[in-house]
Design an enzyme around this catalytic site. Structure first.
Site, PDB file in Angstrom:
ATOM      1  N   ASP A  86      -9.346  30.213  16.808  1.00 55.13           N
ATOM      2  CA  ASP A  86      -8.581  28.962  16.910  1.00 55.13           C
ATOM      3  C   ASP A  86      -9.483  27.761  16.630  1.00 55.13           C
ATOM      4  O   ASP A  86      -9.097  26.825  15.905  1.00 55.13           O
ATOM      5  CB  ASP A  86      -7.979  28.816  18.310  1.00 55.13           C
ATOM      6  CG  ASP A  86      -6.794  29.746  18.541  1.00 55.13           C
ATOM      7  OD1 ASP A  86      -6.332  30.375  17.566  1.00 55.13           O
ATOM      8  OD2 ASP A  86      -6.338  29.853  19.692  1.00 55.13           O
ATOM      9  N   GLU A 101      -5.914  22.769  14.889  1.00 56.98           N
ATOM     10  CA  GLU A 101      -5.774  24.198  14.567  1.00 56.98           C
ATOM     11  C   GLU A 101      -4.539  24.420  13.696  1.00 56.98           C
ATOM     12  O   GLU A 101      -4.576  25.182  12.726  1.00 56.98           O
ATOM     13  CB  GLU A 101      -5.661  24.999  15.858  1.00 56.98           C
ATOM     14  CG  GLU A 101      -5.410  26.491  15.648  1.00 56.98           C
ATOM     15  CD  GLU A 101      -4.830  27.146  16.882  1.00 56.98           C
ATOM     16  OE1 GLU A 101      -4.204  28.209  16.733  1.00 56.98           O
ATOM     17  OE2 GLU A 101      -4.992  26.600  17.988  1.00 56.98           O
ATOM     18  N   ASP A 127      -4.829  25.842   9.928  1.00 58.91           N
ATOM     19  CA  ASP A 127      -4.143  27.074   9.550  1.00 58.91           C
ATOM     20  C   ASP A 127      -3.432  26.901   8.215  1.00 58.91           C
ATOM     21  O   ASP A 127      -3.491  27.774   7.341  1.00 58.91           O
ATOM     22  CB  ASP A 127      -3.145  27.461  10.647  1.00 58.91           C
ATOM     23  CG  ASP A 127      -2.323  28.685  10.278  1.00 58.91           C
ATOM     24  OD1 ASP A 127      -2.883  29.784  10.226  1.00 58.91           O
ATOM     25  OD2 ASP A 127      -1.113  28.525  10.019  1.00 58.91           O
ATOM     26  N   GLU A 175     -10.248  27.449  12.883  1.00 57.88           N
ATOM     27  CA  GLU A 175      -9.159  26.810  12.135  1.00 57.88           C
ATOM     28  C   GLU A 175      -9.136  25.308  12.398  1.00 57.88           C
ATOM     29  O   GLU A 175      -8.866  24.510  11.483  1.00 57.88           O
ATOM     30  CB  GLU A 175      -7.822  27.437  12.508  1.00 57.88           C
ATOM     31  CG  GLU A 175      -7.627  28.833  11.954  1.00 57.88           C
ATOM     32  CD  GLU A 175      -6.264  29.402  12.253  1.00 57.88           C
ATOM     33  OE1 GLU A 175      -5.711  30.100  11.380  1.00 57.88           O
ATOM     34  OE2 GLU A 175      -5.729  29.160  13.361  1.00 57.88           O
TER      35      GLU A 175
END
Length: 235
Positions: free
Chosen positions: A120, A47, A51, A123
């Site tokens: 989450d 994650e 991101d 990502e």
């Protein structure tokens, strides 16, 4: 599980060379904790990577957009594009929540489609895709699912303000109503609905009432746009 992952990859439009990377991206911390596995067994590190990859992809997209956007505007629009509700909405396009691997307690609570959980995982999938196929594959995926409707995504940034302006202009009454409140004190969950002239509109959710209201306003603006064709100015 392999059949499920094949179905998910069809929806993603990308087939992993290393399917374990995808499985890793779908593993919620509750599952790894429950099974006594180390923290890195969950999707949190992927994650983190996803991101960063997402921010770069969206930055390149906005930088190349015509007409040219100034730096301050790009910063605000990017924040809208990569925020939790926008990513959750993109994740639902491929039913990502159906594939998230949860601990037994969390599975009973059916948290797999909450904005926080599904965004989450989304990502993390981007991070896994980057590792498996490189930047171009991740970019194609993000362009297809996240960057297709920049105007709608941009509404989220100031959703409550924009909705209040619309309500005032049209002499309407607006109320935000909490329709669900759950979870322990340190991890509250709220689901909030916007009510316009006693009619139920969009629903938002989050770890606070404020976040829930923001999401509800965002969904309401999208509903108004779809029903009336009204164009909201976002930048």
């Amino acid at each position: 599980m392999s059949d499920d992952l094949e179905k998910l990859q069809e929806a993603l439009g990308y087939h992993f060379n290393d399917v374990d990377l995808l499985k890793h991206a779908l593993t919620h911390p509750s599952f790894s904790n429950e099974n006594g596995e180390p923290k890195e067994a969950s999707n949190q590190r992927l994650e983190f990577l996803g991101d960063a990859v997402l921010e770069l992809i969206s930055s390149v997209f906005l930088f190349n957009r015509k007409p040219v956007l100034q730096e301050g505007v790009m910063t605000k629009v990017r924040a809208s594009l990569v925020c939790e509700p926008t990513l959750a909405e993109a994740a639902r396009k491929v039913n990502l929540g159906d594939y998230i691997i949860l601990g037994k307690g969390e599975a009973r609570e059916r948290i797999n489609n909450r904005d926080s959980v599904i965004s989450d995982a989304f990502e993390a999938v981007i991070g896994a895709m980057y590792l498996d196929g490189g930047f171009e594959q991740a970019q194609n995926f993000v362009n297809k699912l996240v960057l297709t409707d920049i105007e709608s995504a941009g509404l989220f940034r100031d959703a409550k303000t924009v909705l209040q302006e619309y309500v005032s202009q049209n002499k309407m009454e607006l109320e935000y109503r909490v329709i669900e409140e759950s979870g322990p004190c340190h991890d509250r969950f709220y689901r909030v609905q916007a009510i316009l002239n006693n009619r139920e509109y969009g629903i938002g959710e989050g770890s606070s009432k404020k976040k829930g209201e923001q999401g509800a306003a965002y969904q309401t603006l999208k509903q108004i746009k779809a029903e009336t064709g009204y164009v909201f100015k976002i930048y």
